[in-house]
Design a protein around this motif. Structure first.
Motif, PDB file in Angstrom:
ATOM      1  N   LYS A   1     -11.886 -16.356  25.305  1.00 40.45           N
ATOM      2  CA  LYS A   1     -12.030 -17.784  25.635  1.00 40.45           C
ATOM      3  C   LYS A   1     -11.845 -18.651  24.391  1.00 40.45           C
ATOM      4  N   ALA A   2     -12.433 -18.211  23.271  1.00 37.99           N
ATOM      5  CA  ALA A   2     -12.310 -18.977  22.021  1.00 37.99           C
ATOM      6  C   ALA A   2     -10.855 -19.034  21.563  1.00 37.99           C
ATOM      7  N   GLU A   3     -10.148 -17.893  21.639  1.00 36.93           N
ATOM      8  CA  GLU A   3      -8.739 -17.858  21.208  1.00 36.93           C
ATOM      9  C   GLU A   3      -7.890 -18.796  22.059  1.00 36.93           C
ATOM     10  N   ASP A   4      -8.179 -18.878  23.361  1.00 32.07           N
ATOM     11  CA  ASP A   4      -7.432 -19.797  24.225  1.00 32.07           C
ATOM     12  C   ASP A   4      -7.785 -21.246  23.908  1.00 32.07           C
ATOM     13  N   LYS A   5      -9.067 -21.502  23.732  1.00 28.43           N
ATOM     14  CA  LYS A   5      -9.531 -22.854  23.408  1.00 28.43           C
ATOM     15  C   LYS A   5      -8.888 -23.350  22.115  1.00 28.43           C
ATOM     16  N   MET A   6      -8.830 -22.468  21.114  1.00 27.05           N
ATOM     17  CA  MET A   6      -8.339 -22.841  19.791  1.00 27.05           C
ATOM     18  C   MET A   6      -6.827 -22.650  19.654  1.00 27.05           C
ATOM     19  N   ARG A   7      -6.206 -22.094  20.713  1.00 24.01           N
ATOM     20  CA  ARG A   7      -4.755 -21.836  20.730  1.00 24.01           C
ATOM     21  C   ARG A   7      -4.330 -20.968  19.542  1.00 24.01           C
TER      22      ARG A   7
ATOM     23  N   GLY B   1      -2.752 -14.297  23.443  1.00 19.72           N
ATOM     24  CA  GLY B   1      -2.134 -14.861  24.638  1.00 19.72           C
ATOM     25  C   GLY B   1      -0.626 -14.744  24.501  1.00 19.72           C
ATOM     26  N   ASP B   2       0.103 -15.781  24.883  1.00 24.69           N
ATOM     27  CA  ASP B   2       1.572 -15.745  24.742  1.00 24.69           C
ATOM     28  C   ASP B   2       2.029 -16.662  23.609  1.00 24.69           C
ATOM     29  N   ARG B   3       1.119 -16.920  22.659  1.00 21.13           N
ATOM     30  CA  ARG B   3       1.444 -17.869  21.589  1.00 21.13           C
ATOM     31  C   ARG B   3       2.095 -17.148  20.410  1.00 21.13           C
ATOM     32  N   PRO B   4       3.298 -17.589  20.021  1.00 16.43           N
ATOM     33  CA  PRO B   4       3.982 -16.907  18.916  1.00 16.43           C
ATOM     34  C   PRO B   4       3.317 -17.184  17.569  1.00 16.43           C
ATOM     35  N   GLY B   5       3.652 -16.360  16.583  1.00 17.50           N
ATOM     36  CA  GLY B   5       3.172 -16.594  15.219  1.00 17.50           C
ATOM     37  C   GLY B   5       3.878 -17.793  14.604  1.00 17.50           C
ATOM     38  N   LEU B   6       3.286 -18.323  13.552  1.00 20.17           N
ATOM     39  CA  LEU B   6       3.920 -19.409  12.803  1.00 20.17           C
ATOM     40  C   LEU B   6       5.049 -18.861  11.943  1.00 20.17           C
ATOM     41  N   PRO B   7       5.979 -19.701  11.503  1.00 16.90           N
ATOM     42  CA  PRO B   7       7.064 -19.211  10.627  1.00 16.90           C
ATOM     43  C   PRO B   7       6.519 -18.834   9.252  1.00 16.90           C
ATOM     44  N   GLY B   8       7.248 -17.988   8.543  1.00 24.03           N
ATOM     45  CA  GLY B   8       6.830 -17.554   7.210  1.00 24.03           C
ATOM     46  C   GLY B   8       7.367 -18.471   6.123  1.00 24.03           C
ATOM     47  N   SER B   9       6.478 -18.937   5.262  1.00 23.86           N
ATOM     48  CA  SER B   9       6.888 -19.764   4.125  1.00 23.86           C
ATOM     49  C   SER B   9       7.382 -18.868   2.988  1.00 23.86           C
ATOM     50  N   ASN B  10       7.868 -19.479   1.899  1.00 25.03           N
ATOM     51  CA  ASN B  10       8.256 -18.683   0.719  1.00 25.03           C
ATOM     52  C   ASN B  10       7.066 -17.905   0.179  1.00 25.03           C
ATOM     53  N   ASN B  11       5.900 -18.539   0.157  1.00 27.61           N
ATOM     54  CA  ASN B  11       4.704 -17.870  -0.356  1.00 27.61           C
ATOM     55  C   ASN B  11       4.444 -16.598   0.455  1.00 27.61           C
ATOM     56  N   PHE B  12       4.612 -16.717   1.771  1.00 23.65           N
ATOM     57  CA  PHE B  12       4.422 -15.536   2.622  1.00 23.65           C
ATOM     58  C   PHE B  12       5.508 -14.493   2.371  1.00 23.65           C
ATOM     59  N   LYS B  13       6.753 -14.926   2.190  1.00 19.98           N
ATOM     60  CA  LYS B  13       7.859 -13.956   2.023  1.00 19.98           C
ATOM     61  C   LYS B  13       7.659 -13.102   0.776  1.00 19.98           C
ATOM     62  N   VAL B  14       7.188 -13.733  -0.312  1.00 20.63           N
ATOM     63  CA  VAL B  14       6.899 -12.983  -1.539  1.00 20.63           C
ATOM     64  C   VAL B  14       5.759 -11.986  -1.278  1.00 20.63           C
TER      65      VAL B  14
ATOM     66  N   ASN C   1      -1.285 -24.885  16.149  1.00 21.33           N
ATOM     67  CA  ASN C   1      -0.261 -24.812  17.191  1.00 21.33           C
ATOM     68  C   ASN C   1       1.076 -24.350  16.623  1.00 21.33           C
ATOM     69  N   SER C   2       1.563 -23.202  17.120  1.00 20.91           N
ATOM     70  CA  SER C   2       2.934 -22.799  16.769  1.00 20.91           C
ATOM     71  C   SER C   2       3.923 -23.415  17.751  1.00 20.91           C
ATOM     72  N   VAL C   3       3.436 -23.793  18.919  1.00 21.74           N
ATOM     73  CA  VAL C   3       4.201 -24.563  19.914  1.00 21.74           C
ATOM     74  C   VAL C   3       3.253 -25.668  20.404  1.00 21.74           C
ATOM     75  N   PRO C   4       3.785 -26.794  20.883  1.00 17.00           N
ATOM     76  CA  PRO C   4       2.877 -27.858  21.327  1.00 17.00           C
ATOM     77  C   PRO C   4       1.977 -27.364  22.452  1.00 17.00           C
ATOM     78  N   GLY C   5       0.771 -27.918  22.523  1.00 12.62           N
ATOM     79  CA  GLY C   5      -0.148 -27.548  23.597  1.00 12.62           C
ATOM     80  C   GLY C   5      -1.468 -28.256  23.435  1.00 12.62           C
ATOM     81  N   ASP C   6      -2.226 -28.334  24.534  1.00 12.22           N
ATOM     82  CA  ASP C   6      -3.531 -28.989  24.548  1.00 12.22           C
ATOM     83  C   ASP C   6      -3.389 -30.454  24.100  1.00 12.22           C
ATOM     84  N   GLY C   7      -2.239 -31.049  24.418  1.00  9.00           N
ATOM     85  CA  GLY C   7      -2.025 -32.452  24.058  1.00  9.00           C
ATOM     86  C   GLY C   7      -1.786 -32.679  22.580  1.00  9.00           C
ATOM     87  N   ARG C   8      -1.525 -31.584  21.844  1.00  6.38           N
ATOM     88  CA  ARG C   8      -1.343 -31.696  20.394  1.00  6.38           C
ATOM     89  C   ARG C   8       0.026 -31.140  20.002  1.00  6.38           C
ATOM     90  N   VAL C   9       0.559 -31.655  18.887  1.00  2.00           N
ATOM     91  CA  VAL C   9       1.889 -31.262  18.433  1.00  2.00           C
ATOM     92  C   VAL C   9       1.859 -29.871  17.796  1.00  2.00           C
TER      93      VAL C   9
END
Length: 522
Positions: free
Chosen positions: A139-145, A150-163, A184-192
């Motif tokens: 429930k918390a993971e859905d609430k916090m997106r 769920g079906d929420r993709p990961g965020l993109p990797g920055s340069n810091n992450f790539k290193v 949010n990696s995709v818009p949802g819950d009324g937020r970008v």
């Protein structure tokens, strides 16, 4: 229209604090038709007010009220009046946090059983298990997106992450990705979706990161059952002759002492302010403070074993681009005593801007070695260590001799590293350094711990009233209508960032409180 409740209305639930615990609990109860008054010491900002500049933002958001420190920890030496980097505003530290949202592992709920006796550690099994929390975690993971749930993709990797990821791969680590983040990696819950602006610690100006400020609190207010009072600094929790709590006194924006009556009081002021409030509420009936028959209020303070590793490369990295915490390596989070310590740790990418880098890289440093490190800033990559530290009875919050502007004793934070904490930190420094050197770092900098953002323990859960402050629902053993709703109820700290578990416990606690109110048992 947000509700406004009478100060003499003794049917309300009063919640002290509006962060991950208090803000979530308030909304969950309001949705169930329970009347709630949330008292928040800080001001109320809109997320458009946040400042994308580290020092002015720190001044805008941080809890800078006086605190004192003692003990052998580095933070006492470097930041004696800032033991914790937490926030004083509506939304609490959910405005400042990076967003990492990880479930505790099964063994972390039963550490006495798993680790056995560790000299100097005050270990205790939680009175609840992972199985008890799993439906609430979902429930918390859905609430916090949370991404990667769920079906929420990961965020993109920055340069810091790539290193970071390239180094993790070289060392053979398997669980390294852009994390489970409440962003949010995709818009949802009324937020970008996340704009990758890079000022996550300064409050997300776009509302892509979950914060109770613009998720739970407006939703709770929309029910007509919840009132948030900013600039309301709670002084004491009051009780009647039978020992039941009856409400709280608080200083309003003008410094006037007010009283709000209550049917139930829930304290969610974080692991420093919550025990301070219980201790400051001492009375002739409760001379050692409220809910303190065990003597455990304020004890077993944990802050996670932390530290950072930064490294300079021949080519630019621009680590400040993208989310502040852009990825995680979880392979070391397991319990494997063959490494020389119990419990585990995560490595998480972390970037600081140049002003904070100068303050935190090597506090008090001066000279060419230090300035040449700062000269290499654009070629720098960074990571943070988050590991389980051992609860110790002597690591504790007590009332200081110093008083705040309202004449209340402030919190003194005493902390000494346990030998297990030091062994873990040294192992993590070594692995972080090895990850960066494996991909060509020219210099690495192990960096001492910062003021803590993960403040845990001090009102811990226990099966027996002798061993802790609250039961498995965060209800104090001593006083049925007094609850604790923040990270101070953690029995042990785990290797994971705590916010997801705080939110999970708040959702579960709301079910319990609403049921108890319905059946008239509290």
């Amino acid at each position: 229209m947000a509700a406004k409740f009478d100060q003499n209305d003794d049917s309300v639930v009063v919640i002290v604090g509006s962060g991950a615990g208090g803000g979530t609990l308030g909304n969950e109860l309001a949705q169930k038709g329970v009347k709630v008054v949330v008292l928040e010491a800080g001001k109320r900002l809109d997320y458009s007010d946040f400042i994308n500049d580290e020092w002015p933002s720190f001044t805008q958001l941080a809890w800078t009220d006086m605190r004192t420190t003692s003990g052998s920890w580095r933070v006492h030496k470097n930041f004696p009046n800032l033991p914790a980097w937490i926030v004083k505003t509506v939304g609490g530290t959910t405005t400042h946090w990076a967003g990492a949202s990880l479930r505790f592992q099964e063994h972390e709920f039963k550490e006495t059983s798993t680790y056995g006796h560790i000299p100097g550690a005050n270990l205790l099994d939680w009175p609840i298990t992972l199985a008890d929390l799993e439906p609430y975690y979902a429930k918390a993971e859905d609430k916090m997106r949370v991404t990667r749930t769920g079906d929420r993709p990961g965020l993109p990797g920055s340069n810091n992450f790539k290193v970071f990821k390239a180094g993790a791969d070289k060392l053979g680590y398997k669980e390294c990705h852009t994390g489970r983040m409440a962003i949010n990696s995709v818009p949802g819950d009324g937020r970008v979706a996340c704009h990758q602006t890079g000022f996550c610690f300064q409050g997300c100006k776009w509302g892509a990161k979950w914060s109770t400020l613009y998720t739970e609190i407006p939703k709770g207010e929309a029910t007509g059952n919840m009132e948030v009072r900013p600039e309301s600094h709670v002084a004491q929790v009051e009780h009647d002759a039978s020992g039941k709590v009856t409400g709280v006194t608080y200083f309003d924006a003008d410094g006037k002492l007010q009283r709000q009556k209550a049917r139930i009081v829930a304290i969610a002021g974080n692991s420093l302010e919550s025990p301070r409030l219980l201790l400051n509420s001492a009375s002739s009936k409760y001379p050692d403070g409220l809910a303190n028959s065990s003597g455990q209020v304020g004890r077993n303070y944990m802050r996670h074993t932390t530290g950072s590793v930064y490294a300079i490369f021949e080519q630019p990295v621009h680590m400040y681009r993208g989310t502040t915490m852009a990825g995680i390596m979880r392979d070391e989070a397991r319990n494997d005593p063959s490494r020389g310590f119990v419990g585990g740790y995560e490595l998480e990418t972390l970037s600081l801007g140049l002003p904070f880098m100068a303050a935190f890289l090597d506090p008090g440093a001066w000279g060419r070695e230090f300035t040449s490190a700062l000269d290499g800033y654009s070629n720098m990559a960074g990571m943070w260590i988050v590991g389980e530290d051992m609860p110790q009875e002597t690591n504790r919050i007590t009332l200081s001799d110093q008083k705040d502007k309202w004449g209340l004793p402030v919190a003194d934070v005493h902390f000494d590293d346990h030998p297990n904490d030091i062994a873990m930190r040294n192992h993590a420094f070594g692995q972080g350094k090895a990850m960066y050197e494996a991909v060509g770092a020219t210099r690495t900098f192990p960096t001492p711990p910062y003021p803590s953002t993960h403040n845990l323990g001090t009102n811990r859960m226990s099966a027996s009233a002798r061993d802790g402050v609250v039961n498995g629902h965060g209800q104090t053993h001593d006083i049925k209508n007094l609850f604790v709703s923040d990270g101070s109820q953690f029995t042990t700290g785990g290797a994971e960032n705590p916010t997801l578990t705080i939110v999970t416990l708040a959702i579960r606690q709301a079910d319990y409180i609403a049921d108890q109110m319905k059946s008239n048992t509290i």
